[in-house]
Design a protein around this motif. Structure first.
Motif, PDB file in Angstrom:
ATOM      1  N   LEU A  19      16.205  -5.978  38.917  1.00 46.66           N
ATOM      2  CA  LEU A  19      14.741  -6.185  39.671  1.00 46.66           C
ATOM      3  C   LEU A  19      14.642  -5.472  40.779  1.00 46.66           C
ATOM      4  O   LEU A  19      13.829  -4.652  40.977  1.00 46.66           O
ATOM      5  CB  LEU A  19      14.042  -7.393  39.685  1.00 46.66           C
ATOM      6  CG  LEU A  19      12.775  -7.784  39.931  1.00 46.66           C
ATOM      7  CD1 LEU A  19      11.843  -7.204  39.200  1.00 46.66           C
ATOM      8  CD2 LEU A  19      12.592  -9.303  40.423  1.00 46.66           C
ATOM      9  N   LEU A  20      15.583  -5.732  41.411  1.00 50.36           N
ATOM     10  CA  LEU A  20      15.739  -5.096  42.939  1.00 50.36           C
ATOM     11  C   LEU A  20      15.725  -3.554  42.865  1.00 50.36           C
ATOM     12  O   LEU A  20      15.340  -2.780  43.706  1.00 50.36           O
ATOM     13  CB  LEU A  20      16.841  -5.750  43.878  1.00 50.36           C
ATOM     14  CG  LEU A  20      16.500  -7.349  44.069  1.00 50.36           C
ATOM     15  CD1 LEU A  20      17.710  -7.879  44.970  1.00 50.36           C
ATOM     16  CD2 LEU A  20      15.040  -7.299  45.053  1.00 50.36           C
ATOM     17  N   SER A  21      16.610  -3.092  42.075  1.00 49.27           N
ATOM     18  CA  SER A  21      16.873  -1.838  41.777  1.00 49.27           C
ATOM     19  C   SER A  21      15.653  -1.067  41.351  1.00 49.27           C
ATOM     20  O   SER A  21      15.497  -0.047  41.730  1.00 49.27           O
ATOM     21  CB  SER A  21      18.212  -1.189  40.908  1.00 49.27           C
ATOM     22  OG  SER A  21      17.759  -1.830  39.635  1.00 49.27           O
ATOM     23  N   LEU A  22      14.736  -1.714  40.372  1.00 49.71           N
ATOM     24  CA  LEU A  22      13.571  -0.908  40.113  1.00 49.71           C
ATOM     25  C   LEU A  22      12.551  -0.712  41.194  1.00 49.71           C
ATOM     26  O   LEU A  22      12.054   0.147  41.496  1.00 49.71           O
ATOM     27  CB  LEU A  22      13.161  -1.799  39.145  1.00 49.71           C
ATOM     28  CG  LEU A  22      13.348  -1.688  37.551  1.00 49.71           C
ATOM     29  CD1 LEU A  22      12.731  -2.682  36.586  1.00 49.71           C
ATOM     30  CD2 LEU A  22      13.066  -0.316  37.256  1.00 49.71           C
ATOM     31  N   ARG A  23      12.618  -2.019  42.227  1.00 48.86           N
ATOM     32  CA  ARG A  23      11.695  -1.874  43.161  1.00 48.86           C
ATOM     33  C   ARG A  23      12.094  -0.774  44.457  1.00 48.86           C
ATOM     34  O   ARG A  23      11.383   0.036  44.908  1.00 48.86           O
ATOM     35  CB  ARG A  23      11.704  -3.181  43.929  1.00 48.86           C
ATOM     36  CG  ARG A  23      10.934  -4.145  42.927  1.00 48.86           C
ATOM     37  CD  ARG A  23      10.747  -5.407  43.823  1.00 48.86           C
ATOM     38  NE  ARG A  23       9.633  -5.051  44.866  1.00 48.86           N
ATOM     39  CZ  ARG A  23       8.710  -5.886  45.217  1.00 48.86           C
ATOM     40  NH1 ARG A  23       8.674  -7.011  44.682  1.00 48.86           N
ATOM     41  NH2 ARG A  23       7.821  -5.533  46.115  1.00 48.86           N
ATOM     42  N   ARG A  24      13.504  -0.674  44.308  1.00 44.27           N
ATOM     43  CA  ARG A  24      13.961   0.430  45.419  1.00 44.27           C
ATOM     44  C   ARG A  24      13.889   1.695  45.096  1.00 44.27           C
ATOM     45  O   ARG A  24      13.599   2.793  45.565  1.00 44.27           O
ATOM     46  CB  ARG A  24      15.548   0.301  45.663  1.00 44.27           C
ATOM     47  CG  ARG A  24      15.830  -0.905  46.498  1.00 44.27           C
ATOM     48  CD  ARG A  24      17.032  -0.776  46.812  1.00 44.27           C
ATOM     49  NE  ARG A  24      17.489  -2.075  47.634  1.00 44.27           N
ATOM     50  CZ  ARG A  24      18.508  -2.446  48.220  1.00 44.27           C
ATOM     51  NH1 ARG A  24      19.541  -1.493  48.066  1.00 44.27           N
ATOM     52  NH2 ARG A  24      18.911  -3.502  48.933  1.00 44.27           N
ATOM     53  N   ARG A  25      13.789   1.963  43.647  1.00 49.42           N
ATOM     54  CA  ARG A  25      13.375   3.322  43.112  1.00 49.42           C
ATOM     55  C   ARG A  25      11.949   3.580  43.134  1.00 49.42           C
ATOM     56  O   ARG A  25      11.431   4.846  43.031  1.00 49.42           O
ATOM     57  CB  ARG A  25      13.613   3.495  41.590  1.00 49.42           C
ATOM     58  CG  ARG A  25      15.335   3.364  41.279  1.00 49.42           C
ATOM     59  CD  ARG A  25      15.419   3.608  40.020  1.00 49.42           C
ATOM     60  NE  ARG A  25      17.005   3.416  39.712  1.00 49.42           N
ATOM     61  CZ  ARG A  25      17.329   3.358  38.444  1.00 49.42           C
ATOM     62  NH1 ARG A  25      16.589   3.673  36.995  1.00 49.42           N
ATOM     63  NH2 ARG A  25      18.533   3.346  38.351  1.00 49.42           N
ATOM     64  N   GLY A  26      11.003   2.668  43.772  1.00 48.61           N
ATOM     65  CA  GLY A  26       9.719   3.132  43.881  1.00 48.61           C
ATOM     66  C   GLY A  26       8.980   2.804  42.366  1.00 48.61           C
ATOM     67  O   GLY A  26       7.641   2.884  42.465  1.00 48.61           O
ATOM     68  N   GLN A  27       9.483   2.254  41.337  1.00 46.28           N
ATOM     69  CA  GLN A  27       8.831   1.829  40.213  1.00 46.28           C
ATOM     70  C   GLN A  27       8.104   0.365  40.174  1.00 46.28           C
ATOM     71  O   GLN A  27       8.979  -0.439  40.929  1.00 46.28           O
ATOM     72  CB  GLN A  27       9.790   1.843  39.103  1.00 46.28           C
ATOM     73  CG  GLN A  27      10.285   3.351  38.764  1.00 46.28           C
ATOM     74  CD  GLN A  27      11.245   3.186  37.547  1.00 46.28           C
ATOM     75  OE1 GLN A  27      11.684   2.166  36.959  1.00 46.28           O
ATOM     76  NE2 GLN A  27      11.582   4.521  37.153  1.00 46.28           N
ATOM     77  N   ARG A  28       7.142   0.037  39.914  1.00 45.13           N
ATOM     78  CA  ARG A  28       6.544  -1.234  39.946  1.00 45.13           C
ATOM     79  C   ARG A  28       6.890  -1.789  38.756  1.00 45.13           C
ATOM     80  O   ARG A  28       6.544  -1.638  37.702  1.00 45.13           O
ATOM     81  CB  ARG A  28       5.191  -1.047  40.236  1.00 45.13           C
ATOM     82  CG  ARG A  28       4.260  -2.204  40.486  1.00 45.13           C
ATOM     83  CD  ARG A  28       3.097  -2.268  40.722  1.00 45.13           C
ATOM     84  NE  ARG A  28       2.247  -3.367  40.546  1.00 45.13           N
ATOM     85  CZ  ARG A  28       1.892  -4.276  41.611  1.00 45.13           C
ATOM     86  NH1 ARG A  28       2.557  -3.970  42.817  1.00 45.13           N
ATOM     87  NH2 ARG A  28       0.986  -5.249  41.270  1.00 45.13           N
ATOM     88  N   PRO A  29       7.573  -2.984  38.955  1.00 46.56           N
ATOM     89  CA  PRO A  29       7.991  -3.874  37.723  1.00 46.56           C
ATOM     90  C   PRO A  29       6.796  -4.440  37.221  1.00 46.56           C
ATOM     91  O   PRO A  29       5.786  -4.796  38.137  1.00 46.56           O
ATOM     92  CB  PRO A  29       9.026  -4.565  38.268  1.00 46.56           C
ATOM     93  CG  PRO A  29       9.101  -4.748  39.810  1.00 46.56           C
ATOM     94  CD  PRO A  29       8.374  -3.468  40.217  1.00 46.56           C
ATOM     95  N   MET A  34       8.305  -9.816  37.354  1.00 41.99           N
ATOM     96  CA  MET A  34       8.022 -10.393  38.653  1.00 41.99           C
ATOM     97  C   MET A  34       8.184 -11.855  38.339  1.00 41.99           C
ATOM     98  O   MET A  34       8.705 -12.648  39.162  1.00 41.99           O
ATOM     99  CB  MET A  34       6.483 -10.005  39.487  1.00 41.99           C
ATOM    100  CG  MET A  34       6.444  -8.575  39.574  1.00 41.99           C
ATOM    101  SD  MET A  34       8.047  -8.265  40.890  1.00 41.99           S
ATOM    102  CE  MET A  34       7.447  -9.274  42.415  1.00 41.99           C
TER     103      MET A  34
END
Length: 75
Positions: A19-29, A34
């Motif tokens: 989840l954190l890696s998705l947020r760092r890539r700029g992708q919105r989970p 969430m």
């Protein structure tokens, strides 16, 4: 008996890491991701309690599966 209590916290931490890696890539989970991010820390505490329970000493003070001491088992 021993694999599940260790695997459950590992999977919970992996889910948070993803989840954190998705947020760092700029992708919105999504909303489900969430919601899982909010529930996983609570479940992680329960999983750590189960892990403690596996390695908890015998409350009866026994030295075998029955919970009886060897001296009491002789009588």
């Amino acid at each position: 008996m021993y694999v599940t209590p260790w695997a459950a916290p590992a999977c919970a931490l992996a889910a948070l890491f993803l989840l954190l890696s998705l947020r760092r890539r700029g992708q919105r989970p999504g909303a489900l991701a969430m919601a899982a991010g909010c529930v996983v820390p609570v479940l992680l505490l329960a999983q750590l309690a189960a892990l403690y329970w596996v390695y908890e000493p015998d409350p009866a003070g026994g030295q075998d599966c029955s919970g009886l001491t060897r001296a009491a088992a002789r009588y």
